[in-house]
Write an enzyme that holds these catalytic residues in place. Structure first.
Site, PDB file in Angstrom:
ATOM      1  N   ARG A  27       0.829  -1.211   0.000  1.00 28.99           N
ATOM      2  CA  ARG A  27       0.000   0.000   0.000  1.00 28.99           C
ATOM      3  C   ARG A  27       0.859   1.255   0.000  1.00 28.99           C
ATOM      4  O   ARG A  27       0.548   2.232  -0.687  1.00 28.99           O
ATOM      5  CB  ARG A  27      -0.950  -0.027   1.209  1.00 28.99           C
ATOM      6  CG  ARG A  27      -2.081  -1.042   1.017  1.00 28.99           C
ATOM      7  CD  ARG A  27      -2.718  -1.425   2.327  1.00 28.99           C
ATOM      8  NE  ARG A  27      -3.913  -2.252   2.160  1.00 28.99           N
ATOM      9  CZ  ARG A  27      -3.911  -3.561   1.904  1.00 28.99           C
ATOM     10  NH1 ARG A  27      -2.770  -4.205   1.736  1.00 28.99           N
ATOM     11  NH2 ARG A  27      -5.046  -4.234   1.783  1.00 28.99           N
ATOM     12  N   ARG A 138      -6.058 -17.559  -9.844  1.00 36.00           N
ATOM     13  CA  ARG A 138      -6.784 -16.932  -8.721  1.00 36.00           C
ATOM     14  C   ARG A 138      -7.924 -16.042  -9.217  1.00 36.00           C
ATOM     15  O   ARG A 138      -7.806 -15.393 -10.244  1.00 36.00           O
ATOM     16  CB  ARG A 138      -5.794 -16.186  -7.833  1.00 36.00           C
ATOM     17  CG  ARG A 138      -4.785 -17.192  -7.245  1.00 36.00           C
ATOM     18  CD  ARG A 138      -3.899 -16.606  -6.231  1.00 36.00           C
ATOM     19  NE  ARG A 138      -4.635 -16.060  -5.101  1.00 36.00           N
ATOM     20  CZ  ARG A 138      -4.056 -15.325  -4.159  1.00 36.00           C
ATOM     21  NH1 ARG A 138      -2.768 -15.070  -4.237  1.00 36.00           N
ATOM     22  NH2 ARG A 138      -4.763 -14.860  -3.166  1.00 36.00           N
ATOM     23  N   SER A 183     -12.968  -9.326   1.695  1.00 37.13           N
ATOM     24  CA  SER A 183     -11.629  -9.329   1.115  1.00 37.13           C
ATOM     25  C   SER A 183     -11.061  -7.919   1.096  1.00 37.13           C
ATOM     26  O   SER A 183     -11.627  -7.008   0.488  1.00 37.13           O
ATOM     27  CB  SER A 183     -11.679  -9.882  -0.319  1.00 37.13           C
ATOM     28  OG  SER A 183     -10.517  -9.496  -1.023  1.00 37.13           O
ATOM     29  N   ASP A 332      -4.543 -15.325   6.985  1.00 32.54           N
ATOM     30  CA  ASP A 332      -3.220 -15.796   6.560  1.00 32.54           C
ATOM     31  C   ASP A 332      -2.563 -16.709   7.588  1.00 32.54           C
ATOM     32  O   ASP A 332      -1.513 -17.296   7.316  1.00 32.54           O
ATOM     33  CB  ASP A 332      -2.313 -14.597   6.255  1.00 32.54           C
ATOM     34  CG  ASP A 332      -2.768 -13.873   4.994  1.00 32.54           C
ATOM     35  OD1 ASP A 332      -3.531 -14.466   4.205  1.00 32.54           O
ATOM     36  OD2 ASP A 332      -2.361 -12.711   4.796  1.00 32.54           O
ATOM     37  N   LYS A 359      -6.174 -19.251  -2.282  1.00 29.07           N
ATOM     38  CA  LYS A 359      -4.979 -18.479  -1.943  1.00 29.07           C
ATOM     39  C   LYS A 359      -3.816 -18.949  -2.838  1.00 29.07           C
ATOM     40  O   LYS A 359      -4.046 -19.583  -3.857  1.00 29.07           O
ATOM     41  CB  LYS A 359      -4.665 -18.635  -0.458  1.00 29.07           C
ATOM     42  CG  LYS A 359      -5.699 -17.977   0.453  1.00 29.07           C
ATOM     43  CD  LYS A 359      -5.635 -16.469   0.323  1.00 29.07           C
ATOM     44  CE  LYS A 359      -6.692 -15.791   1.167  1.00 29.07           C
ATOM     45  NZ  LYS A 359      -6.764 -14.356   0.910  1.00 29.07           N
ATOM     46  N   ARG A 363      -5.081 -23.913   0.365  1.00 26.98           N
ATOM     47  CA  ARG A 363      -4.411 -24.113   1.657  1.00 26.98           C
ATOM     48  C   ARG A 363      -5.099 -25.148   2.541  1.00 26.98           C
ATOM     49  O   ARG A 363      -4.465 -25.732   3.423  1.00 26.98           O
ATOM     50  CB  ARG A 363      -4.259 -22.778   2.397  1.00 26.98           C
ATOM     51  CG  ARG A 363      -3.177 -21.926   1.758  1.00 26.98           C
ATOM     52  CD  ARG A 363      -2.926 -20.623   2.474  1.00 26.98           C
ATOM     53  NE  ARG A 363      -1.765 -19.962   1.884  1.00 26.98           N
ATOM     54  CZ  ARG A 363      -1.488 -18.667   1.997  1.00 26.98           C
ATOM     55  NH1 ARG A 363      -2.288 -17.886   2.702  1.00 26.98           N
ATOM     56  NH2 ARG A 363      -0.410 -18.155   1.434  1.00 26.98           N
TER      57      ARG A 363
END
Ligand code: S3P
Length: 445
Positions: A27, A138, A183, A332, A359, A363
Protein backbone atom coordinates in the site's frame (compact mmCIF):
# COMPACT_ATOMS: atom_id res chain seq x y z
CA UNK A 1 17.75 -28.46 -4.98
CA UNK A 2 15.14 -26.24 -3.46
CA UNK A 3 14.79 -28.25 -0.24
CA UNK A 4 15.63 -28.16 3.43
CA UNK A 5 16.00 -30.91 6.02
CA UNK A 6 14.77 -30.08 9.50
CA UNK A 7 14.59 -32.08 12.70
CA UNK A 8 13.20 -31.74 16.20
CA UNK A 9 14.19 -28.55 18.06
CA UNK A 10 14.83 -28.41 21.83
CA UNK A 11 13.81 -24.80 22.26
CA UNK A 12 13.27 -21.43 20.61
CA UNK A 13 15.19 -18.73 22.46
CA UNK A 14 15.96 -15.11 21.69
CA UNK A 15 14.79 -11.73 20.56
CA UNK A 16 14.21 -10.55 16.99
CA UNK A 17 12.12 -8.33 14.74
CA UNK A 18 10.06 -9.92 11.97
CA UNK A 19 10.23 -8.71 8.39
CA UNK A 20 8.28 -5.53 7.60
CA UNK A 21 4.55 -5.93 6.96
CA UNK A 22 3.76 -7.08 3.43
CA UNK A 23 0.23 -5.64 3.17
CA UNK A 24 1.36 -2.25 4.45
CA UNK A 25 4.47 -2.20 2.20
CA UNK A 26 2.36 -2.81 -0.95
CA UNK A 27 0.00 0.00 0.00
CA UNK A 28 2.80 2.42 0.87
CA UNK A 29 4.34 2.06 -2.63
CA UNK A 30 1.03 2.36 -4.48
CA UNK A 31 -0.33 5.32 -2.50
CA UNK A 32 3.03 7.18 -2.67
CA UNK A 33 3.08 6.66 -6.43
CA UNK A 34 -0.39 8.22 -6.70
CA UNK A 35 0.53 11.24 -4.55
CA UNK A 36 1.86 14.66 -5.42
CA UNK A 37 5.33 15.27 -3.99
CA UNK A 38 7.79 13.19 -2.04
CA UNK A 39 6.99 10.19 0.13
CA UNK A 40 9.54 8.35 2.24
CA UNK A 41 8.81 4.75 3.18
CA UNK A 42 10.90 3.41 6.05
CA UNK A 43 11.26 -0.31 6.82
CA UNK A 44 9.83 -1.31 3.42
CA UNK A 45 9.64 -5.09 2.91
CA UNK A 46 12.05 -6.19 0.19
CA UNK A 47 10.48 -9.54 -0.69
CA UNK A 48 9.31 -10.97 -4.01
CA UNK A 49 5.67 -9.85 -3.68
CA UNK A 50 6.40 -6.27 -2.70
CA UNK A 51 9.17 -6.03 -5.32
CA UNK A 52 6.46 -7.03 -7.87
CA UNK A 53 4.44 -3.99 -6.78
CA UNK A 54 7.50 -1.74 -6.93
CA UNK A 55 8.38 -2.96 -10.44
CA UNK A 56 4.78 -2.48 -11.58
CA UNK A 57 4.81 1.15 -10.41
CA UNK A 58 8.12 1.66 -12.24
CA UNK A 59 6.50 0.31 -15.42
CA UNK A 60 3.76 2.88 -14.88
CA UNK A 61 6.39 5.62 -15.01
CA UNK A 62 7.08 6.17 -11.31
CA UNK A 63 10.64 6.86 -10.19
CA UNK A 64 11.54 4.97 -7.05
CA UNK A 65 14.80 5.51 -5.25
CA UNK A 66 15.85 2.55 -3.12
CA UNK A 67 18.19 3.10 -0.19
CA UNK A 68 19.18 -0.38 0.91
CA UNK A 69 19.89 -0.77 4.58
CA UNK A 70 22.43 -3.45 5.57
CA UNK A 71 22.85 -6.03 6.92
CA UNK A 72 21.14 -8.30 4.41
CA UNK A 73 20.69 -11.83 5.66
CA UNK A 74 21.67 -14.42 3.06
CA UNK A 75 18.67 -15.51 1.04
CA UNK A 76 17.26 -18.97 0.63
CA UNK A 77 18.30 -20.43 -2.72
CA UNK A 78 16.62 -18.92 -5.72
CA UNK A 79 15.62 -15.79 -3.86
CA UNK A 80 15.96 -12.35 -5.32
CA UNK A 81 14.55 -10.33 -2.44
CA UNK A 82 16.45 -8.54 0.30
CA UNK A 83 14.97 -7.71 3.63
CA UNK A 84 14.08 -4.14 4.42
CA UNK A 85 14.95 -0.81 2.94
CA UNK A 86 13.97 2.79 2.54
CA UNK A 87 12.12 4.05 -0.53
CA UNK A 88 11.86 7.61 -1.75
CA UNK A 89 9.01 8.08 -4.23
CA UNK A 90 8.14 11.25 -6.09
CA UNK A 91 4.65 10.87 -7.48
CA UNK A 92 2.74 13.11 -9.82
CA UNK A 93 -0.76 12.74 -8.44
CA UNK A 94 -3.52 10.26 -9.24
CA UNK A 95 -3.26 11.07 -12.97
CA UNK A 96 0.56 10.92 -12.94
CA UNK A 97 0.88 7.36 -14.30
CA UNK A 98 1.94 6.51 -17.86
CA UNK A 99 0.65 3.78 -20.17
CA UNK A 100 2.95 0.77 -19.63
CA UNK A 101 5.07 -0.32 -22.60
CA UNK A 102 4.55 -4.02 -21.80
CA UNK A 103 2.39 -6.45 -19.87
CA UNK A 104 2.81 -5.97 -16.09
CA UNK A 105 3.93 -9.13 -14.29
CA UNK A 106 2.55 -9.24 -10.74
CA UNK A 107 4.45 -12.48 -9.97
CA UNK A 108 2.77 -14.41 -7.16
CA UNK A 109 1.06 -11.39 -5.64
CA UNK A 110 -2.72 -11.28 -5.33
CA UNK A 111 -2.54 -7.93 -3.54
CA UNK A 112 -0.60 -6.37 -6.45
CA UNK A 113 -2.93 -7.58 -9.22
CA UNK A 114 -6.15 -6.75 -7.35
CA UNK A 115 -5.13 -3.32 -6.07
CA UNK A 116 -3.63 -2.31 -9.43
CA UNK A 117 -6.81 -3.39 -11.20
CA UNK A 118 -8.54 -0.68 -9.18
CA UNK A 119 -5.91 1.97 -9.94
CA UNK A 120 -5.72 1.17 -13.65
CA UNK A 121 -9.50 1.21 -13.97
CA UNK A 122 -9.29 4.91 -13.18
CA UNK A 123 -6.64 5.58 -15.82
CA UNK A 124 -7.54 6.31 -19.46
CA UNK A 125 -4.91 4.05 -21.03
CA UNK A 126 -4.45 0.39 -21.94
CA UNK A 127 -2.75 -2.02 -19.56
CA UNK A 128 -2.50 -5.77 -19.01
CA UNK A 129 -1.82 -7.44 -15.66
CA UNK A 130 -0.64 -11.02 -15.35
CA UNK A 131 1.34 -13.21 -12.97
CA UNK A 132 2.92 -16.58 -12.30
CA UNK A 133 1.16 -19.95 -12.67
CA UNK A 134 -0.43 -19.72 -9.22
CA UNK A 135 -1.67 -16.13 -9.68
CA UNK A 136 -3.16 -17.02 -13.08
CA UNK A 137 -5.55 -19.43 -11.33
CA UNK A 138 -6.78 -16.93 -8.72
CA UNK A 139 -10.24 -15.36 -8.99
CA UNK A 140 -10.44 -11.91 -10.57
CA UNK A 141 -14.23 -11.79 -11.13
CA UNK A 142 -14.58 -10.36 -7.62
CA UNK A 143 -12.80 -7.15 -8.69
CA UNK A 144 -13.95 -7.11 -12.31
CA UNK A 145 -17.67 -7.06 -11.42
CA UNK A 146 -17.60 -3.87 -9.29
CA UNK A 147 -15.00 -2.13 -11.48
CA UNK A 148 -17.19 -2.69 -14.54
CA UNK A 149 -20.17 -1.32 -12.66
CA UNK A 150 -18.08 1.82 -12.13
CA UNK A 151 -17.59 2.04 -15.90
CA UNK A 152 -14.11 0.55 -16.43
CA UNK A 153 -13.32 -1.36 -19.60
CA UNK A 154 -11.92 -4.53 -18.05
CA UNK A 155 -11.82 -8.13 -19.24
CA UNK A 156 -9.95 -11.29 -18.35
CA UNK A 157 -9.17 -14.87 -19.32
CA UNK A 158 -11.72 -17.67 -18.77
CA UNK A 159 -14.96 -15.64 -19.08
CA UNK A 160 -13.48 -12.75 -17.07
CA UNK A 161 -12.44 -14.96 -14.20
CA UNK A 162 -8.63 -15.25 -14.20
CA UNK A 163 -5.49 -13.28 -15.13
CA UNK A 164 -4.28 -11.97 -17.53
CA UNK A 165 -6.56 -8.96 -17.07
CA UNK A 166 -6.76 -6.24 -19.74
CA UNK A 167 -7.93 -2.77 -18.75
CA UNK A 168 -8.88 0.41 -20.53
CA UNK A 169 -9.94 2.68 -17.71
CA UNK A 170 -11.23 6.19 -17.15
CA UNK A 171 -14.58 8.00 -16.80
CA UNK A 172 -15.61 6.16 -13.63
CA UNK A 173 -18.81 6.78 -11.72
CA UNK A 174 -19.26 6.16 -7.99
CA UNK A 175 -21.16 3.05 -6.87
CA UNK A 176 -22.63 1.58 -3.72
CA UNK A 177 -21.36 -1.99 -3.61
CA UNK A 178 -22.12 -4.84 -1.22
CA UNK A 179 -19.21 -7.25 -1.35
CA UNK A 180 -20.11 -10.97 -1.44
CA UNK A 181 -16.78 -11.99 0.17
CA UNK A 182 -14.81 -10.30 2.94
CA UNK A 183 -11.63 -9.33 1.12
CA UNK A 184 -9.28 -6.43 1.82
CA UNK A 185 -7.83 -6.78 -1.66
CA UNK A 186 -11.23 -6.30 -3.30
CA UNK A 187 -12.20 -3.51 -0.89
CA UNK A 188 -8.89 -1.74 -1.64
CA UNK A 189 -9.32 -2.11 -5.41
CA UNK A 190 -12.76 -0.45 -5.25
CA UNK A 191 -11.53 2.28 -2.88
CA UNK A 192 -8.66 3.09 -5.25
CA UNK A 193 -11.00 3.20 -8.24
CA UNK A 194 -13.26 5.36 -6.06
CA UNK A 195 -10.49 7.98 -5.93
CA UNK A 196 -11.03 8.50 -9.68
CA UNK A 197 -14.83 8.29 -9.63
CA UNK A 198 -17.31 11.08 -9.94
CA UNK A 199 -19.05 11.20 -6.55
CA UNK A 200 -18.82 9.13 -3.39
CA UNK A 201 -18.23 5.37 -3.57
CA UNK A 202 -19.54 3.18 -0.75
CA UNK A 203 -18.49 -0.39 -0.03
CA UNK A 204 -20.26 -2.65 2.43
CA UNK A 205 -18.30 -5.67 3.65
CA UNK A 206 -19.90 -8.89 4.91
CA UNK A 207 -17.27 -8.98 7.70
CA UNK A 208 -14.43 -6.66 8.61
CA UNK A 209 -11.29 -7.38 6.59
CA UNK A 210 -7.91 -5.74 7.27
CA UNK A 211 -8.21 -1.95 7.24
CA UNK A 212 -4.68 -0.81 6.31
CA UNK A 213 -5.96 0.93 3.16
CA UNK A 214 -8.50 3.00 5.07
CA UNK A 215 -5.89 4.03 7.66
CA UNK A 216 -3.10 4.81 5.21
CA UNK A 217 -5.10 6.45 2.41
CA UNK A 218 -6.46 8.93 4.96
CA UNK A 219 -2.90 9.88 5.95
CA UNK A 220 -2.21 10.64 2.25
CA UNK A 221 -5.19 13.03 2.26
CA UNK A 222 -8.05 10.89 0.90
CA UNK A 223 -11.50 11.54 2.32
CA UNK A 224 -12.55 8.22 3.78
CA UNK A 225 -15.33 7.52 6.25
CA UNK A 226 -15.68 4.23 8.04
CA UNK A 227 -18.90 3.29 9.80
CA UNK A 228 -18.98 -0.33 10.93
CA UNK A 229 -18.87 -2.46 7.81
CA UNK A 230 -19.38 0.50 5.48
CA UNK A 231 -16.47 2.44 3.94
CA UNK A 232 -17.02 5.55 1.82
CA UNK A 233 -14.49 7.44 -0.29
CA UNK A 234 -14.87 10.77 -2.06
CA UNK A 235 -13.70 10.84 -5.67
CA UNK A 236 -11.45 13.49 -7.17
CA UNK A 237 -9.39 14.24 -4.06
CA UNK A 238 -5.65 14.71 -4.67
CA UNK A 239 -3.27 12.66 -2.53
CA UNK A 240 -0.23 14.32 -0.95
CA UNK A 241 3.12 12.59 -0.32
CA UNK A 242 3.92 11.72 3.28
CA UNK A 243 6.12 9.48 5.42
CA UNK A 244 5.22 5.87 6.24
CA UNK A 245 7.08 3.70 8.74
CA UNK A 246 6.11 0.07 8.12
CA UNK A 247 5.67 -2.09 11.27
CA UNK A 248 6.78 -5.71 11.59
CA UNK A 249 4.50 -8.27 9.95
CA UNK A 250 2.22 -10.09 12.42
CA UNK A 251 1.68 -12.85 9.84
CA UNK A 252 5.44 -13.49 9.74
CA UNK A 253 5.73 -13.33 13.54
CA UNK A 254 2.93 -15.93 13.77
CA UNK A 255 5.21 -18.82 12.71
CA UNK A 256 7.58 -18.12 15.59
CA UNK A 257 4.79 -17.47 18.10
CA UNK A 258 3.41 -20.96 17.45
CA UNK A 259 6.90 -22.47 17.22
CA UNK A 260 7.65 -21.12 20.69
CA UNK A 261 4.34 -22.37 22.10
CA UNK A 262 4.84 -25.90 20.77
CA UNK A 263 8.52 -26.34 21.66
CA UNK A 264 8.68 -26.89 25.40
CA UNK A 265 11.54 -24.81 26.81
CA UNK A 266 11.03 -21.86 24.52
CA UNK A 267 11.10 -18.21 25.50
CA UNK A 268 11.08 -15.58 22.75
CA UNK A 269 10.46 -11.88 22.31
CA UNK A 270 9.37 -10.45 18.98
CA UNK A 271 9.81 -6.72 18.73
CA UNK A 272 7.89 -4.11 16.76
CA UNK A 273 5.03 -6.29 15.51
CA UNK A 274 1.89 -4.76 13.98
CA UNK A 275 -1.12 -5.68 16.12
CA UNK A 276 -3.93 -4.13 14.05
CA UNK A 277 -7.08 -5.86 15.45
CA UNK A 278 -8.17 -6.84 11.91
CA UNK A 279 -5.00 -9.02 11.74
CA UNK A 280 -4.57 -10.55 15.19
CA UNK A 281 -7.41 -13.08 15.42
CA UNK A 282 -4.72 -15.71 15.96
CA UNK A 283 -3.75 -14.19 19.32
CA UNK A 284 -7.33 -14.42 20.60
CA UNK A 285 -7.58 -18.00 19.30
CA UNK A 286 -4.30 -19.05 20.92
CA UNK A 287 -5.19 -17.44 24.25
CA UNK A 288 -8.49 -19.31 24.19
CA UNK A 289 -6.47 -22.50 23.58
CA UNK A 290 -4.45 -21.78 26.74
CA UNK A 291 -1.28 -20.22 25.30
CA UNK A 292 1.14 -18.11 27.31
CA UNK A 293 1.44 -14.89 25.26
CA UNK A 294 2.12 -11.39 26.54
CA UNK A 295 1.63 -8.28 24.42
CA UNK A 296 3.23 -5.13 25.80
CA UNK A 297 4.86 -1.83 24.96
CA UNK A 298 1.94 -0.93 22.69
CA UNK A 299 2.62 2.17 20.59
CA UNK A 300 1.53 3.83 17.34
CA UNK A 301 3.53 3.74 14.12
CA UNK A 302 2.17 5.63 11.11
CA UNK A 303 -1.42 5.09 12.24
CA UNK A 304 -0.99 1.38 13.03
CA UNK A 305 -0.78 -0.16 16.52
CA UNK A 306 2.54 -1.92 17.19
CA UNK A 307 3.76 -3.95 20.18
CA UNK A 308 6.35 -6.39 21.46
CA UNK A 309 5.23 -9.98 21.92
CA UNK A 310 6.63 -12.39 24.49
CA UNK A 311 5.76 -16.06 24.44
CA UNK A 312 6.80 -19.15 26.30
CA UNK A 313 6.47 -22.81 25.47
CA UNK A 314 5.19 -25.70 27.49
CA UNK A 315 1.55 -24.77 28.21
CA UNK A 316 -0.95 -27.52 27.43
CA UNK A 317 -3.11 -26.33 24.53
CA UNK A 318 -6.78 -27.22 24.11
CA UNK A 319 -8.74 -27.59 20.88
CA UNK A 320 -10.75 -24.64 19.55
CA UNK A 321 -13.75 -24.09 17.31
CA UNK A 322 -13.19 -21.38 14.66
CA UNK A 323 -16.30 -20.18 12.83
CA UNK A 324 -16.80 -18.05 9.70
CA UNK A 325 -16.91 -14.62 11.37
CA UNK A 326 -13.47 -15.21 12.92
CA UNK A 327 -11.77 -16.11 9.62
CA UNK A 328 -10.93 -12.64 8.16
CA UNK A 329 -8.81 -11.64 11.18
CA UNK A 330 -6.72 -14.82 10.90
CA UNK A 331 -6.98 -15.54 7.17
CA UNK A 332 -3.22 -15.80 6.56
CA UNK A 333 -2.60 -17.67 9.81
CA UNK A 334 -4.75 -20.67 8.85
CA UNK A 335 -1.76 -22.87 7.84
CA UNK A 336 0.17 -22.27 11.06
CA UNK A 337 -2.99 -22.60 13.18
CA UNK A 338 -3.44 -26.08 11.66
CA UNK A 339 0.02 -26.99 12.98
CA UNK A 340 -0.92 -25.75 16.48
CA UNK A 341 -4.16 -27.78 16.33
CA UNK A 342 -2.22 -31.05 15.82
CA UNK A 343 -0.67 -30.41 19.27
CA UNK A 344 -3.86 -29.31 21.06
CA UNK A 345 -5.96 -31.70 23.12
CA UNK A 346 -9.30 -32.52 21.43
CA UNK A 347 -11.00 -31.76 18.12
CA UNK A 348 -10.21 -28.39 16.54
CA UNK A 349 -12.70 -27.32 13.88
CA UNK A 350 -12.16 -24.49 11.40
CA UNK A 351 -15.20 -23.82 9.18
CA UNK A 352 -16.42 -21.01 6.91
CA UNK A 353 -12.91 -20.81 5.49
CA UNK A 354 -13.61 -21.56 1.79
CA UNK A 355 -11.52 -18.49 0.83
CA UNK A 356 -8.46 -20.52 1.80
CA UNK A 357 -9.03 -22.69 -1.28
CA UNK A 358 -8.16 -19.75 -3.57
CA UNK A 359 -4.98 -18.48 -1.94
CA UNK A 360 -1.41 -19.03 -3.26
CA UNK A 361 -2.34 -22.73 -3.10
CA UNK A 362 -5.51 -24.49 -1.95
CA UNK A 363 -4.41 -24.11 1.66
CA UNK A 364 -7.08 -26.43 3.11
CA UNK A 365 -5.91 -29.25 0.85
CA UNK A 366 -2.20 -28.41 1.13
CA UNK A 367 -2.22 -28.46 4.93
CA UNK A 368 -4.50 -31.50 5.26
CA UNK A 369 -2.43 -33.55 2.77
CA UNK A 370 1.00 -32.68 4.14
CA UNK A 371 0.19 -32.79 7.87
CA UNK A 372 -1.44 -36.22 7.33
CA UNK A 373 1.89 -37.44 5.89
CA UNK A 374 3.41 -36.41 9.23
CA UNK A 375 0.83 -38.40 11.22
CA UNK A 376 -1.90 -35.82 11.86
CA UNK A 377 -5.55 -36.91 11.99
CA UNK A 378 -7.50 -34.54 9.75
CA UNK A 379 -10.93 -34.47 8.14
CA UNK A 380 -11.34 -32.09 5.22
CA UNK A 381 -14.57 -30.17 4.42
CA UNK A 382 -15.41 -27.88 1.50
CA UNK A 383 -15.08 -24.88 3.81
CA UNK A 384 -12.41 -25.99 6.28
CA UNK A 385 -11.20 -28.95 8.27
CA UNK A 386 -11.10 -30.59 11.66
CA UNK A 387 -7.95 -31.80 13.36
CA UNK A 388 -7.86 -34.34 16.19
CA UNK A 389 -5.09 -33.69 18.70
CA UNK A 390 -2.83 -34.26 20.27
CA UNK A 391 -0.90 -36.44 17.80
CA UNK A 392 2.84 -37.14 17.69
CA UNK A 393 4.15 -35.88 14.37
CA UNK A 394 6.85 -37.79 12.51
CA UNK A 395 9.33 -36.69 9.86
CA UNK A 396 8.26 -37.08 6.21
CA UNK A 397 8.96 -35.80 2.71
CA UNK A 398 6.77 -32.73 2.47
CA UNK A 399 5.60 -30.59 -0.47
CA UNK A 400 5.14 -26.83 -0.03
CA UNK A 401 3.25 -26.36 -3.32
CA UNK A 402 5.49 -23.29 -3.61
CA UNK A 403 3.15 -21.54 -1.20
CA UNK A 404 5.23 -19.42 1.18
CA UNK A 405 2.94 -19.75 4.20
CA UNK A 406 2.58 -23.51 3.70
CA UNK A 407 6.40 -23.86 3.49
CA UNK A 408 6.94 -21.88 6.71
CA UNK A 409 4.10 -23.57 8.63
CA UNK A 410 5.38 -27.04 7.74
CA UNK A 411 8.89 -25.99 8.77
CA UNK A 412 7.53 -25.31 12.26
CA UNK A 413 5.73 -28.69 12.21
CA UNK A 414 9.09 -30.28 11.29
CA UNK A 415 10.68 -28.82 14.44
CA UNK A 416 8.03 -30.54 16.57
CA UNK A 417 8.16 -33.89 14.72
CA UNK A 418 10.24 -36.98 15.54
CA UNK A 419 12.93 -37.72 12.95
CA UNK A 420 13.85 -35.67 9.92
CA UNK A 421 11.48 -33.80 7.62
CA UNK A 422 12.43 -32.72 4.11
CA UNK A 423 10.47 -29.76 2.76
CA UNK A 424 10.39 -29.15 -0.99
CA UNK A 425 10.05 -25.70 -2.58
CA UNK A 426 11.46 -23.62 0.25
CA UNK A 427 12.60 -20.65 -1.84
CA UNK A 428 8.90 -19.70 -1.84
CA UNK A 429 9.52 -18.16 1.61
CA UNK A 430 11.08 -15.22 -0.26
CA UNK A 431 7.57 -14.21 -1.37
CA UNK A 432 6.97 -12.66 2.06
CA UNK A 433 9.81 -13.57 4.43
CA UNK A 434 13.39 -13.55 3.15
CA UNK A 435 15.56 -14.56 6.10
CA UNK A 436 12.97 -16.93 7.59
CA UNK A 437 15.39 -19.87 7.86
CA UNK A 438 18.17 -17.65 9.25
CA UNK A 439 15.90 -16.56 12.12
CA UNK A 440 14.81 -20.17 12.63
CA UNK A 441 18.45 -21.26 12.88
CA UNK A 442 19.31 -18.47 15.31
CA UNK A 443 16.40 -19.27 17.61
CA UNK A 444 17.10 -23.00 17.72
CA UNK A 445 20.86 -22.72 18.31
C1 S3P B 1 -4.25 -9.00 1.79
C2 S3P B 1 -5.52 -9.45 2.02
C3 S3P B 1 -5.87 -10.86 2.21
C4 S3P B 1 -4.64 -11.69 2.55
C5 S3P B 1 -3.48 -11.38 1.67
C6 S3P B 1 -3.10 -9.91 1.77
C7 S3P B 1 -4.03 -7.56 1.60
O1 S3P B 1 -6.45 -11.37 1.02
O2 S3P B 1 -4.94 -13.05 2.48
O3 S3P B 1 -2.36 -12.16 2.04
O4 S3P B 1 -2.87 -7.10 1.63
O5 S3P B 1 -5.01 -6.85 1.38
P1 S3P B 1 -8.01 -11.16 0.72
O6 S3P B 1 -8.25 -9.72 0.79
O7 S3P B 1 -8.27 -11.69 -0.65
O8 S3P B 1 -8.72 -11.96 1.77
Amino acid sequence: MDRIELSKAKSFKGKFSPTPDKSISHRAVIFSSLSKGESIIRNFLRAEDTISTMNAMKMLGIEIQENLIPPFPPLAKGGKGGFSGELVINGNGIYGLKEPFNVIDCGNSGTTIRMLSGVLSGNPFFSVLTGDESLRTRPMGRVITPLRQMGAGIMARGEDRYPPVAIKGGGLNAIRYTMPVASAQVKSAILLAGLYADGETEIIEPAKSRDHTERMLSSFGAEINVDGLSVRIKGGTELKGTGVHVPGDFSSAAFFIIGALLIKDSDITIEGVGINPTRTGLISALKEMGADIEIYNIRNLSGEPVADIHCKGGAELNAINITKEKIPALIDEFPILCVAATQAEGLTTIRGAEELRVKESDRIKSMATELRKMGAEIEEFDDGLSIMGKRRLKGAFIESYRDHRVAMSLSIAALVADGTTTINGISSVNISFPGFFEILRRLTK
